[in-house]
Design a protein around this motif. Structure first.
Motif, PDB file in Angstrom:
ATOM      1  N   ALA A 127       0.830  -1.213   0.000  1.00 48.73           N
ATOM      2  CA  ALA A 127       0.000   0.000   0.000  1.00 48.73           C
ATOM      3  C   ALA A 127       0.865   1.263   0.000  1.00 48.73           C
ATOM      4  O   ALA A 127       0.351   2.369   0.139  1.00 48.73           O
ATOM      5  N   LYS A 128       2.172   1.073  -0.127  1.00 49.09           N
ATOM      6  CA  LYS A 128       3.131   2.187  -0.209  1.00 49.09           C
ATOM      7  C   LYS A 128       3.266   3.000   1.065  1.00 49.09           C
ATOM      8  O   LYS A 128       3.600   4.192   1.029  1.00 49.09           O
ATOM      9  N   VAL A 129       2.990   2.371   2.178  1.00 48.95           N
ATOM     10  CA  VAL A 129       3.265   3.018   3.457  1.00 48.95           C
ATOM     11  C   VAL A 129       4.761   2.878   3.722  1.00 48.95           C
ATOM     12  O   VAL A 129       5.374   1.877   3.329  1.00 48.95           O
ATOM     13  N   ASN A 130       5.338   3.873   4.375  1.00 53.05           N
ATOM     14  CA  ASN A 130       6.776   3.837   4.629  1.00 53.05           C
ATOM     15  C   ASN A 130       7.104   2.913   5.809  1.00 53.05           C
ATOM     16  O   ASN A 130       7.243   3.346   6.943  1.00 53.05           O
ATOM     17  N   VAL A 131       7.190   1.632   5.491  1.00 50.61           N
ATOM     18  CA  VAL A 131       7.544   0.593   6.473  1.00 50.61           C
ATOM     19  C   VAL A 131       8.729  -0.180   5.904  1.00 50.61           C
ATOM     20  O   VAL A 131       8.972  -0.121   4.690  1.00 50.61           O
ATOM     21  N   PRO A 132       9.473  -0.913   6.739  1.00 47.66           N
ATOM     22  CA  PRO A 132      10.549  -1.736   6.182  1.00 47.66           C
ATOM     23  C   PRO A 132       9.964  -2.809   5.268  1.00 47.66           C
ATOM     24  O   PRO A 132       8.914  -3.390   5.572  1.00 47.66           O
ATOM     25  N   LYS A 133      10.634  -3.078   4.179  1.00 42.28           N
ATOM     26  CA  LYS A 133      10.153  -4.112   3.258  1.00 42.28           C
ATOM     27  C   LYS A 133      10.300  -5.489   3.918  1.00 42.28           C
ATOM     28  O   LYS A 133      11.364  -5.817   4.440  1.00 42.28           O
ATOM     29  N   GLN A 183      -5.177   2.940   3.035  1.00 41.35           N
ATOM     30  CA  GLN A 183      -4.681   2.080   1.952  1.00 41.35           C
ATOM     31  C   GLN A 183      -4.318   0.698   2.507  1.00 41.35           C
ATOM     32  O   GLN A 183      -4.655  -0.320   1.928  1.00 41.35           O
ATOM     33  N   GLY A 184      -3.593   0.693   3.621  1.00 39.44           N
ATOM     34  CA  GLY A 184      -3.219  -0.582   4.255  1.00 39.44           C
ATOM     35  C   GLY A 184      -4.400  -1.228   4.957  1.00 39.44           C
ATOM     36  O   GLY A 184      -4.416  -2.425   5.193  1.00 39.44           O
ATOM     37  N   LYS A 185      -5.389  -0.415   5.287  1.00 43.10           N
ATOM     38  CA  LYS A 185      -6.591  -0.880   5.986  1.00 43.10           C
ATOM     39  C   LYS A 185      -6.271  -1.621   7.297  1.00 43.10           C
ATOM     40  O   LYS A 185      -6.835  -2.688   7.594  1.00 43.10           O
TER      41      LYS A 185
END
Ligand code: ADP
Ligand code: MN
Length: 252
Positions: A127-133, A183-185
Motif C-alpha cells: 500500500a506504499k506506506v513507509n515501512v521496512p520491506k 490504503q493498508g486498511k
C-alpha cells in the motif's frame, strides 16, 4: 552437527563483534536450538548469510543486524518463545479473519504472531506506506529491510532522536498514518515514537505485529489509543495540538 547458524554465532563471538552487555545478553539468551535451526534454514534458503550485532533487546523480541547473500544489511527480529505475552497475542489474533488459531500451543501462537507481523508489513508495503520491506518469516524469526545508513548504523526511534522540525515531521507522519489506515486498511495499535524510526528526518513506521484489520472488534479502541499516545508525545515535542485536531487530520 555444526550448522551454519552455529558457525555464524561462533564467528560472532570469536570476532568479538558483540561488544556491549546488550550484545552479550543476546548471544546467550535467544539462540535456543530451534531458533538456530530456523536461522540455518533461512540461510540455506538464501535469505541470511551472517548475523553481526544486536540492535535492540525488547520485552519479547531481539532485533539483530544480519547480512544477506549480497552482503547487504537486513534486520532480523527474533521472538523469544519463553518471554512472549501469550494473553496479548491471543487477544489480538482472535477475531482476525486471517488467522484461525485453535490451539493454545505457545510456540504455534508465537509463529502465528510472527506470520501476522509479516503479513501486516507486506500489506502496508504494497500500500506504499513507509515501512521496512518484509523479506521472509519462518517460525519465530522475521527478516525485514534494514533501516539505516550504508555503514550499518541503524536509524534511531523518534523517541531517542527528536525531529529537527517536529511540525514538519508530524505532517509527514500524518500522511503515512493515513495511508496505513486507508490504503493498508490496518490500525497499528502500538503507535508511539518508539515505533516510529526517524530516518533522515522522515518517519518509518515499525513493529506492526499487533496491528489489526479495520473491521476487527478492537480496532476502534486501538485507534483511540494511537491518537491519544501520539498527541501526547508530539505535544511534548512542542506541537500545539489536541486529540480532536489529530482525529480530524487523519479523517476520522
Ligand atoms: P519490539 O518493540 O517488539 O522489541 P520492534 O519491532 O519495535 O520490536 O524493534 C525494536 C527496535 O529495533 C526498534 O525500536 C528499532 O530501534 C530497531 N529496529 C526494528 N526494526 C528495524 C529495522 N528494520 N531497521 C533498523 N532498526 C530496526
Ligand atoms: Mn517496538
Amino acid at each position: 552437527k555444526i550448522t551454519k547458524a552455529d558457525k555464524a554465532m561462533g564467528k560472532l563471538e570469536s570476532q568479538k563483534r558483540f561488544k556491549g552487555d546488550e550484545d552479550r545478553r543476546v548471544g546467550s539468551e535467544i539462540f535456543d536450538k530451534s531458533t538456530l535451526e530456523t536461522l540455518y534454514k533461512l540461510g540455506k534458503q538464501g535469505y541470511l548469510d551472517l548475523l553481526n550485532g544486536a540492535i535492540s533487546t525488547g520485552k519479547e523480541a531481539n532485533v539483530l543486524k544480519g547480512l544477506d547473500d549480497d552482503g547487504s544489511f537486513i534486520a532480523v527480529k527474533i521472538y523469544r518463545i519463553t518471554t512472549s505475552d501469550f494473553k496479548k497475542m491471543q487477544y489480538y489474533i482472535q477475531g482476525d479473519p486471517r488467522f484461525k488459531i485453535s490451539s493454545n500451543n505457545k510456540r504455534q501462537l508465537v509463529h502465528a504472531w510472527v506470520n501476522k507481523e509479516f503479513r501486516n508489513l507486506k500489506r502496508l508495503y504494497e500500500a506504499k506506506v513507509n515501512v521496512p520491506k518484509p523479506i521472509a518469516a519462518l517460525n519465530n524469526v522475521l527478516l525485514i529491510e534494514f533501516i539505516g545508513d550504508e555503514d550499518g548504523d541503524p536509524a534511531q526511534p523518534t523517541k531517542n532522536k527528536a525531529p529537527l522540525n517536529p511540525e514538519d515531521f508530524f505532517q509527514k507522519l500524518l500522511f503515512e498514518w493515513k495511508n496505513f489506515i486507508f490504503q493498508g486498511k490496518l490500525i497499528h495499535g502500538d503507535l508511539s515514537t518508539y515505533n516510529i524510526l526517524n530516518y533522515k528526518e522522515y518517519p518509518v513506521i515499525i513493529d506492526v505485529s499487533q496491528a489489526v484489520v479495520l473491521d476487527h472488534i478492537i480496532a476502534p479502541e486501538l485507534l483511540k489509543r494511537d491518537i491519544t499516545n501520539l498527541t501526547k508525545e508530539f505535544k511534548h515535542l512542542g506541537l500545539d495540538i489536541d486529540e480532536d485536531y489529530v482525529k480530524d487530520a487523519i479523517n476520522f
